[in-house]
Design a protein around this motif. Structure first.
Motif, PDB file in Angstrom:
ATOM      1  N   CYS A 127      44.240  33.232  37.497  1.00 26.73           N
ATOM      2  CA  CYS A 127      44.295  33.383  38.949  1.00 26.73           C
ATOM      3  C   CYS A 127      44.264  31.990  39.571  1.00 26.73           C
ATOM      4  N   CYS A 130      40.734  31.771  41.879  1.00 23.56           N
ATOM      5  CA  CYS A 130      39.383  31.739  41.302  1.00 23.56           C
ATOM      6  C   CYS A 130      39.377  31.331  39.829  1.00 23.56           C
ATOM      7  N   CYS A 152      45.023  39.080  41.296  1.00 24.52           N
ATOM      8  CA  CYS A 152      43.787  38.920  40.518  1.00 24.52           C
ATOM      9  C   CYS A 152      42.893  40.146  40.633  1.00 24.52           C
ATOM     10  N   CYS A 155      39.591  38.689  42.723  1.00 28.02           N
ATOM     11  CA  CYS A 155      39.615  38.162  44.096  1.00 28.02           C
ATOM     12  C   CYS A 155      40.915  38.456  44.835  1.00 28.02           C
ATOM     13  N   GLY A 157      43.774  37.056  44.373  1.00 28.43           N
ATOM     14  CA  GLY A 157      44.652  35.871  44.444  1.00 28.43           C
ATOM     15  C   GLY A 157      45.874  36.015  43.551  1.00 28.43           C
TER      16      GLY A 157
HETATM   17 ZN    ZN Z   1      41.024  35.414  41.390  1.00 25.89          ZN
END
Ligand code: ZN
Ligand code: OAD
Length: 246
Positions: A127, A130, A152, A155, A157
């Motif tokens: 990711c 993160c 992700c 998170c 992302g």
């Molecule tokens: Zn992430």
């Protein structure tokens, strides 16, 4: 004659660096980038900004990656990888600095700690927000179910193959390690790279500047041939096998 010169040079090498590009893996069934039929002759690379900005191009990046899966999955180390592994075992090489993302140096028996990956590794994903690692099977299952690039699981992302794209910052620790190995080397072997992509191509230049002996082995002329003491335009597997007694 070139092979004799290379053999003599390798015999005296004490803390060499092998710097490899896609040309060392073509005999393993993985195409290079700039030869006829190479990856960049089929598709223009997707740069980092485009990957971040466009969901459709993120999906396209995954489509290309999974189209390559058969080649990556089946690839075994070639004669060039095995010759370099021999030189490592003999204590002649201090390390291998590679632009390749295929993991074939490690598969040839070289310790992961002795392989510096400048452009990352394509066997897993991370990711970008993160850093969470995602396995390719996880990505693939979601990509195939939705046709979209997955986000992700922690998170939300963007998840990207753990490789470096154009426009993406270079990984700091491998860059530093490659610089140290280059500064300390007596012989620098540039193998199977067109030497056009920077900053990676800066390492052979740095080696030469530090007084190391520079050898270039590549089928086609490279950008830096005039800097080298020995240039061999031939097949990497043939040359390295002959010069290392494989
Ligand atoms: Zn992430
Ligand atoms: P290139 O495709 O630019 O160069 C590979 C070179 O290997 C070519 O000059 C070929 O002639 C040569 N070659 C191929 N097979 C060979 C063989 N069996 N024997 C001898 N020579 C052979 O690949 P790289 O220089 O590795 O980066 O490319 C550098 C970077 O550009 C890659 O790491 C990748 C790419 O874009 C990123 O994606 C960031």
């Amino acid at each position: 004659a070139a092979t004799d010169a290379l053999r003599a040079l390798l015999a005296g090498m004490r803390r060499g660096v092998a710097f490899t590009g896609a040309g060392i893996s073509t005999e393993c069934g993985i195409p290079d980038f700039r030869s006829p039929g190479g990856l960049w002759t089929r598709n223009r690379p997707i740069d980092f900004q485009t990957f971040l900005a466009r969901r459709d191009m993120r999906a396209e990046a995954w489509r290309r990656r999974f189209a390559m899966e058969e080649a990556f999955g089946a690839a075994r180390p070639g004669r060039g990888h095995r010759a370099l592994a021999r030189l490592m075992r003999e204590g002649r090489l201090a390390g291998i600095v590679t632009q390749n993302i295929d993991g074939l140096h490690q598969a040839s028996g070289v310790a992961a700690a002795d392989v510096v990956e400048l452009h990352g590794n394509t066997t897993y994903a991370t990711c970008l927000d993160c850093g969470e690692r995602h396995e390719l099977d996880w990505v693939r299952a979601r990509f195939e179910a939705s046709g979209e690039a997955p986000d992700c699981r922690d998170c939300g992302g963007p998840v990207k193959s753990a490789t470096i794209s154009f426009g993406q910052p270079m990984p700091a620790a491998p860059m530093a390690r490659a610089g140290e190995l280059t500064a300390a080397c007596d012989v620098f072997l540039a193998i199977g790279s067109s030497l056009v992509v920077w900053p990676a191509a800066g390492f052979p230049v740095q080696a030469r500047r530090n007084g190391a002996r520079l050898v270039i082995i590549n089928r086609e002329p490279t950008e830096l041939d005039e800097l080298a003491e020995l240039v061999i335009h031939a097949d990497i597997g043939d040359v390295l096998e002959a010069a290392t007694g494989g």
